[in-house]
Design an enzyme around this catalytic site. Sequence first.
Site: not given
Length: 297
Positions: A170, A219, A289
């Site tokens: 990520r 998320s 995130e």
Amino acid sequence: MKSVRDEIKGQLLAHEKLAKYTSWRVGGEADWMFIPQDKQDLINFIKSQHGREPLFWLGLGSNLLVRDGGIRGTVINTRNRLKSMSKKDGSRIYVEAGVPCALIARYCGEQGMVGAEFLAGIPGTLGGALKMNAGAFGGETWAIVDSVETVDAFGQVRQRNRPDYDIAYRSVSGPAQEWFLSAELRLEPGDVAESQQKIKILLERRNQTQPTNQPSCGSVFKNPPGDFAARLIEACGLKGYRIGGAEVSVKHANFIVNTGGANAADIEALIGHVQDTVETMQGVRLLTEVCVVGESL
């Protein structure tokens, strides 16, 4: 002789409310929003700015929290604009940055290429997926990227390869002040019917496990090494916890949903509360995130 500015064909909007462009349905105004006609129009617009105006790129508005004070400078809206896809020689697929990931997954399958099915579970565009190495169902974006096309703050277009970037979970870092215009994906030939069936199964799993019927960003937190953010949040009893109109989803603890009437400050406060609670009770500081941008009121 026509100037670069004379050749611009897109829309330039002043004081545009960003809440309608974000998947959380929150966010203040952008000073300006430019909606290009196509990729070349976008390049012409950036050239006309001569690097003077701060630029912020927006696709589907997922994985993004725009604060209630909005964004200074110009927001570039690529949704449904940088939308070209084509099959190249061999096993490569050319995709522009504004194409939703779910459409890429389907297109690749239709072209008889496999390996991009996981993109069906990413609720954003290719541009955002490239920026954060987005992933779903065990797949990650940069694992299938062969090369990218970028543009800098002065409109200079470059072709770059994977080694030009430091890619992690990520996280993607590369040349400063460059944005993704397109990518070439390298896939493998496979069975169209099998690819379509895999996408169907992945989407059914997503609908069963995620709050797809409520505004969210996807998320919120990265999974810590060897564990899952959702498990840690649920273990703290935080499912259903609310601040204002923002709620930790009762369906999936790594989602924060707008139950109606939430503002960005509610969501940001809830993110902080989850981080503090998990750290106190589980000894783990969750990293986000989601990209938090803009100014507070």
